[in-house]
Motif scaffolding. Structure first.
Motif, short mmCIF file in Angstrom:
data_model
loop_
_atom_site.label_atom_id
_atom_site.label_comp_id
_atom_site.label_asym_id
_atom_site.label_seq_id
_atom_site.Cartn_x
_atom_site.Cartn_y
_atom_site.Cartn_z
N ASP A 352 -68.47 -0.11 15.75
CA ASP A 352 -68.70 -1.24 16.59
C ASP A 352 -67.75 -2.41 16.17
N GLU A 353 -66.90 -2.51 15.09
CA GLU A 353 -65.69 -3.35 14.87
C GLU A 353 -64.67 -2.98 15.77
N ILE A 354 -64.39 -1.38 15.57
CA ILE A 354 -63.17 -0.95 16.47
C ILE A 354 -63.39 -1.44 17.99
N GLY A 356 -65.58 -3.69 19.09
CA GLY A 356 -65.69 -5.11 19.29
C GLY A 356 -64.73 -6.07 19.11
N TYR A 357 -63.98 -5.74 18.21
CA TYR A 357 -62.59 -6.88 18.14
C TYR A 357 -61.37 -6.24 18.55
N ARG A 358 -60.31 -7.50 18.80
CA ARG A 358 -59.07 -7.22 19.33
C ARG A 358 -57.96 -6.88 18.71
N SER A 359 -58.21 -6.48 17.50
CA SER A 359 -57.22 -6.12 16.38
C SER A 359 -56.11 -5.13 16.91
N GLU A 360 -56.34 -4.23 17.64
CA GLU A 360 -55.41 -3.31 18.08
C GLU A 360 -54.50 -4.11 19.00
N GLU A 361 -55.34 -4.79 19.96
CA GLU A 361 -54.57 -5.42 21.00
C GLU A 361 -53.31 -6.36 20.51
N ILE A 362 -53.92 -7.15 19.13
CA ILE A 362 -53.19 -8.16 18.74
C ILE A 362 -52.00 -7.42 17.86
N SER A 363 -52.19 -6.39 17.56
CA SER A 363 -51.18 -5.55 16.83
C SER A 363 -50.11 -4.96 17.79
N GLU A 421 -50.42 -15.02 10.46
CA GLU A 421 -51.55 -14.65 9.83
C GLU A 421 -52.42 -13.58 10.48
N ALA A 422 -52.62 -14.09 11.93
CA ALA A 422 -53.73 -13.18 12.70
C ALA A 422 -53.24 -11.78 12.77
N GLN A 423 -52.05 -11.78 12.69
CA GLN A 423 -51.30 -10.33 13.00
C GLN A 423 -51.35 -9.49 11.70
N LYS A 424 -51.24 -10.26 10.59
CA LYS A 424 -51.35 -9.58 9.18
C LYS A 424 -53.03 -8.93 9.21
N GLN A 425 -53.81 -9.82 9.39
CA GLN A 425 -55.46 -9.76 9.51
C GLN A 425 -55.65 -8.39 10.27
N ALA A 426 -54.98 -8.75 11.59
CA ALA A 426 -55.31 -7.44 12.73
C ALA A 426 -54.80 -6.05 11.98
N LEU A 427 -53.65 -5.77 11.37
CA LEU A 427 -53.27 -4.73 10.66
C LEU A 427 -54.07 -4.09 9.62
N LEU A 428 -54.55 -5.16 8.84
CA LEU A 428 -55.41 -4.81 7.55
C LEU A 428 -56.85 -4.39 8.20
N ASN A 429 -57.04 -5.02 9.28
CA ASN A 429 -58.50 -4.60 9.88
C ASN A 429 -58.35 -3.01 10.40
N LEU A 430 -57.19 -2.77 10.95
CA LEU A 430 -57.16 -1.37 11.64
C LEU A 430 -57.04 -0.55 10.37
N THR A 431 -56.19 -0.84 9.15
CA THR A 431 -56.29 0.06 8.21
C THR A 431 -57.61 0.36 7.32
N ARG A 432 -58.35 -0.74 7.36
CA ARG A 432 -59.92 -0.49 6.76
C ARG A 432 -60.57 0.12 7.66
N TRP A 433 -60.73 -0.16 8.91
CA TRP A 433 -61.47 0.59 9.85
C TRP A 433 -61.21 2.13 9.98
N SER A 434 -59.89 2.43 9.74
CA SER A 434 -59.64 3.99 9.66
C SER A 434 -60.35 4.49 8.28
C1 LIG Z 1 -60.75 -8.63 11.67
O1 LIG Z 1 -61.98 -8.09 11.77
C2 LIG Z 1 -63.11 -9.10 11.66
C3 LIG Z 1 -64.23 -8.38 11.80
O2 LIG Z 1 -64.42 -7.40 10.34
C4 LIG Z 1 -62.92 -10.01 12.76
O3 LIG Z 1 -63.91 -11.11 12.58
C5 LIG Z 1 -61.79 -10.78 12.83
O4 LIG Z 1 -61.59 -11.50 14.01
C6 LIG Z 1 -60.40 -9.88 13.12
N1 LIG Z 1 -59.35 -10.21 12.60
C7 LIG Z 1 -58.24 -10.05 13.88
C8 LIG Z 1 -56.97 -10.94 13.66
O5 LIG Z 1 -58.27 -8.96 14.49
#
Ligand SMILES: *[C@@H]1O[C@H](CO)[C@@H](O)[C@H](O)[C@H]1NC(C)=O
Ligand SMILES: *[C@@H]1O[C@H](CO)[C@@H](O)[C@H](O)[C@H]1NC(C)=O
Ligand SMILES: *[C@@H]1O[C@H](CO)[C@@H](O)[C@H](O)[C@H]1NC(C)=O
Ligand SMILES: *[C@@H]1O[C@H](CO)[C@@H](O)[C@H](O)[C@H]1NC(C)=O
Length: 519
Positions: A352-354, A356-363, A421-434
């Protein structure tokens, strides 16, 4: 007299008619079968090698066959962007090497024609443009790493395959399989969109315009067109194959892999292109995954025996199609009958996170700007030197580049400033989700691979750099679809065993009808 003229005229027309019939019969024969009965259409790399050895076939005949097919079918299908003017010369050299039994000349891809996606550099007469006029006239510093390996193996570079322009990283509105230089590629089964971005690679092997091809994938670009055009695609572990000399999106996700008609052909191509390339350091780390003796040793008919397969029913992109569901269930039964142990109805905890959130797009967005600018800097000469130049080029050539399709993805990327900062968070998200998603699911259930319908699993494989294989799985109302096997990094040997065993148990692929312009 009048009657005699009529008779001779009708005899004349009769002979003319007969000669046309004979010509048509001759052409039809020539386009599928050689005088000695060997049929090139649908032949596998292994069969072609045997025919070479038995003197039933030369590489020149093979290249001539494909050039003819390209002439007939490509005006409709638009799978080939450029034909290599040196292809016949390369074929003659291969034939000569085989005659003198030069080392390596009787195996693998020696003398086999291959088409490479137009984002893969070749330092020869072919252009490398990712389908865009902005890169026409760019001069490559060297062959791409994978092309170097192909040439070493004696493969014939037949030409460049069309693609979604910039591997679909220019505009979200551009149709899949379209590029300014290549036009709209067509699915040979439906004459509709072929999916992308390695569209031309999939179209061309499906329609027998070439023996094998290379595509690239960042997110679905091998698996989706393979599924839609009823061919086999291997998306390798990121780093297993060199990305040096490939117009990039993200070095974290980009990978080069085979698109072929059979698992066996794909295994031969993979073992030829995989390996260390000092221009792509990720290949050093990933080289530990390359098995001694290559990938063809895993083409085992009983490759499913004892394998633990997790079934992930990801239908979220496609709605609920009961017919496809039934076919998929039938295939699961086959997998079981062939000795696999199935763990059904698994769910990726982080799905759902993968989605639902735009982390891949940001990265991808910031990575694209950085890596494209690096790629352009490395060129010997180019009409564009940066992403900003590409964007300006598109604006300055609105007709040529169909600016009505827009360039929102590029504009978004141009706004980024490296890792903030957002890019760093996005990359961390992708690693954690995997880690908490796919890796956890594989480990807890002690799986060898997962099996999913179509290419829906490419989302998961993309963000983690994991490998996947598409195998043709059926046709619904004439529209092809595939089945996907995915695994942890370096699991290509197991995936090939599973995919080959499934393919041999089902043999679903049927070639598409011949497509030519209506006159
Ligand atoms: C990272 O994931 C969280 C949800 O776990 C989300 O709230 C946040 O927006 C994400 N951050 C980025 C930069 O994608
Ligand atoms: C490469 O592009 C140039 C410029 O359009 C063209 O003249 C040439 O034929 C192309 N090369 C091939 C092999 O098609
Ligand atoms: C690869 O790694 C070496 C050693 O860290 C470095 O000197 C070199 O610049 C790298 N090459 C590329 C293409 O990144
Ligand atoms: C699909 O729809 C059918 C009937 O509408 C329903 O019985 C079935 O449970 C659905 N399957 C999924 C996977 O949602």
């Amino acid at each position: 007299m009048c009657g005699a003229l009529m008779a001779s005229a009708s005899r004349f027309y009769f002979y003319q008619f007969l000669s046309i019939i004979l010509l048509v019969a001759f052409l039809a024969r020539e386009s599928t079968t050689l005088a000695n009965g060997f049929s090139i259409k649908e032949a596998t790399v292994h069969e072609l090698q045997l025919a070479f050895q038995r003197n039933q076939l030369t590489s020149r005949q093979l290249v001539e066959f494909y050039l003819n097919q390209i002439k007939i079918q490509n005006p409709v299908l638009k799978g080939v962007l450029e034909v290599n003017p040196d292809a016949l010369a390369q074929a003659d050299r291969a034939d000569q090497e085989r005659r003198t039994k030069a080392p390596g000349s009787l195996s693998g891809l020696h003398g086999i024609p291959i088409l490479v996606k137009d984002n893969i550099a070749t330092k020869d007469k072919l252009n490398t443009t990712a389908g865009s006029f902005a890169l026409l006239g760019s001069v490559m510093p060297r062959d791409a790493g994978v092309v170097t390996n192909l040439r070493k193996a004696g493969a014939i570079i037949l030409g460049k395959a069309t693609l979604s322009e910039w591997s679909h990283y220019r505009s979200s509105k551009a149709p899949l399989g379209w590029s300014a230089r290549g036009g709209q590629g067509k699915n040979p089964y439906t004459l509709d969109e072929p999916c992308g971005s390695s569209s031309g690679s999939a179209i061309s092997v499906a329609a027998n315009l070439v023996t094998v091809s290379l595509g690239t994938e960042t997110h679905g670009s091998i698996l989706c067109p393979s599924s839609m055009n009823s061919v086999v695609g291997i998306k390798p572990t990121v780093g297993l194959t060199s990305r040096a000399g490939v117009v990039p999106i993200s070095l974290r996700q980009d990978t080069v892999g085979p698109i072929c008609r059979t698992v066996s052909d794909a295994a031969y191509v993979l073992e030829t292109i995989a390996g260390i390339d000092t221009y792509d350091n990720a290949t050093i780390e990933a080289s530990k995954y390359i098995p001694k003796g290559g990938y063809a040793q895993f083409l085992k008919k009983d490759g499913l025996r004892g394998k633990r397969l997790g079934v992930v029913r990801l239908f979220y992109e496609f709605g609920n199609d009961t017919l496809l569901d039934e076919t998929f269930n039938l295939h699961l039964k086959t997998l079981r009958q062939r000795g696999a142990v199935l763990v059904d109805n698994l769910k990726i905890d982080t799905i759902d996170e993968i989605i639902g959130y735009r982390s891949e797009e940001i990265s991808l967005s910031f990575e694209f700007k950085l890596s494209l600018n690096e790629y352009l800097k490395d060129l010997v000469a180019s009409p564009v030197k940066s992403l900003a130049d590409v964007i300006a080029f598109n604006k300055e050539h609105p007709k040529l580049e169909k600016i009505e399709y827009g360039q929102d993805i590029m504009l978004q990327a141009e706004k980024t400033n490296g890792i903030e900062e957002a890019q760093k968070q996005a990359l961390l998200n992708l690693t954690r989700w995997s880690q908490d998603g796919f890796e956890k699911l594989m480990k807890i259930n002690e799986l060898d691979a997962v099996v999913t319908p179509f290419f829906s699993f490419s989302d998961i494989l993309a963000i983690g750099g994991y490998p996947g294989v598409n195998v043709p799985a059926g046709y619904e109302k004439g529209v092809p679809f595939g089945i996907c096997f995915g695994g942890l990094k370096g699991s290509e040997p197991k995936l090939i065993e599973i995919a080959y065993s499934f393919e041999q148990a089902t043999l679903i692929r049927k070639p598409p009808p011949l497509r030519k312009l209506e006159v």
